[in-house]
Design an enzyme around this catalytic site. Structure first.
Site, PDB file in Angstrom:
ATOM      1  N   LEU A 100      -1.171  -0.429   3.865  1.00  0.00           N
ATOM      2  CA  LEU A 100      -0.184   0.332   4.646  1.00  0.00           C
ATOM      3  C   LEU A 100       1.090   0.537   3.833  1.00  0.00           C
ATOM      4  O   LEU A 100       1.327  -0.145   2.834  1.00  0.00           O
ATOM      5  CB  LEU A 100       0.149  -0.435   5.922  1.00  0.00           C
ATOM      6  CG  LEU A 100      -1.028  -0.704   6.876  1.00  0.00           C
ATOM      7  CD1 LEU A 100      -0.539  -1.392   8.127  1.00  0.00           C
ATOM      8  CD2 LEU A 100      -1.737   0.590   7.244  1.00  0.00           C
ATOM      9  N   CYS A 101       1.912   1.477   4.324  1.00  0.00           N
ATOM     10  CA  CYS A 101       3.232   1.739   3.742  1.00  0.00           C
ATOM     11  C   CYS A 101       3.993   0.425   3.668  1.00  0.00           C
ATOM     12  O   CYS A 101       3.972  -0.332   4.630  1.00  0.00           O
ATOM     13  CB  CYS A 101       3.974   2.741   4.615  1.00  0.00           C
ATOM     14  SG  CYS A 101       5.760   2.707   4.457  1.00  0.00           S
ATOM     15  N   PRO A 102       4.705   0.109   2.614  1.00  0.00           N
ATOM     16  CA  PRO A 102       4.957   0.915   1.410  1.00  0.00           C
ATOM     17  C   PRO A 102       4.069   0.534   0.218  1.00  0.00           C
ATOM     18  O   PRO A 102       4.374   0.926  -0.892  1.00  0.00           O
ATOM     19  CB  PRO A 102       6.405   0.543   1.086  1.00  0.00           C
ATOM     20  CG  PRO A 102       6.454  -0.918   1.431  1.00  0.00           C
ATOM     21  CD  PRO A 102       5.501  -1.132   2.579  1.00  0.00           C
TER      22      PRO A 102
END
Lengths: 158, 79
Positions: free
Chosen positions: B13-15
């Site tokens: 997932l981000c980041p």
């Protein structure tokens, strides 16, 4: 070329808020920005070792018992439920491969993020430098933060 | 699209895809193309934004059944 600066005050010591702070800090560092995280008040718990602080008087000693430090035992800002909330949140984070806070600290340091610890909180809470983990770049106060923040395009408070 | 190097960020997932991209780009030569495989759709917007900020060239994204293949050309050094 002068790199753009990004400052973030980590006032909160809650797992969820600290996670947001580290996500922004590590991303900004990856975007070639010069990042400084200023840890103050409850936020200092993130950088504290997992041990009781000595404290100079009875109130500081009491505070040391109640206000536990350590990046891997931060409470949640909501649904803390005596620690059940953070335990469940950590499982969710692991399932989604979101780095835990101690890993975030390591990653931030590898990316060159600077950590500043607030000396005012240090003093009135009765902490000493020995109560903190390695990797803190400076111990300073509000003027240091503001002098940096003046030069920043982006400056946050969490 | 043809790439010189590839990193697998599937399931991250981000980041994380952006952080891994920046770390990889640092090691690469100017002119080389990096392929990033990811599953988080945020990358469609995040990678062009990252490229714009850091001065790299965003070559495009190929999307197929929840898998995103993003291509970035290194144009300048990262500190």
């Amino acid at each position: 070329m002068q790199r753009e600066k990004f400052n973030i005050v980590v006032y909160s010591g809650d797992l969820d808020k600290v996670l947001a702070a580290f996500i922004l800090a590590t991303t900004a560092a990856s975007m070639n920005m010069e990042v400084n995280m200023f840890f103050t008040f409850w936020g200092l718990n993130v950088l504290r070792k997992k041990k009781l602080t000595s404290g100079k008087n009875i109130l500081q000693k009491m505070m040391s018992l109640l206000n536990r430090g350590g990046a891997d035992r931060l409470p949640l800002s909501k649904f803390n439920m005596l620690g059940m909330g953070p335990a469940m949140m950590k499982i969710l984070m692991k399932q989604s491969k979101v780095p835990a806070i101690p890993e975030m600290i390591k990653m931030a340091k590898e990316l060159g993020v600077k950590f500043t610890a607030c000396t005012t909180t240090l003093n009135f809470m009765g902490f000493t430098r020995e109560d903190f983990i390695d990797g803190i770049d400076s111990f300073a106060g509000a003027a240091t933060f503001l002098a940096e923040a003046r030069e920043c395009k982006v400056s946050y408070f969490i | 699209m043809k790439a010189d190097l590839k990193i697998d960020c599937f399931g991250l997932l981000c980041p994380m895809p952006i952080i891994k991209t920046s770390q990889k780009i640092k090691e690469m030569q100017i002119g080389q193309v990096l392929e990033v495989v990811a599953s988080d759709e945020g990358i469609k917007s995040d990678m062009p934004a990252w490229c714009k900020t850091t001065g790299q060239e965003f070559l495009g994204v190929e999307e197929k059944e929840g898998e995103y293949r993003v291509y970035v050309k290194k144009m300048k050094g990262l500190t």
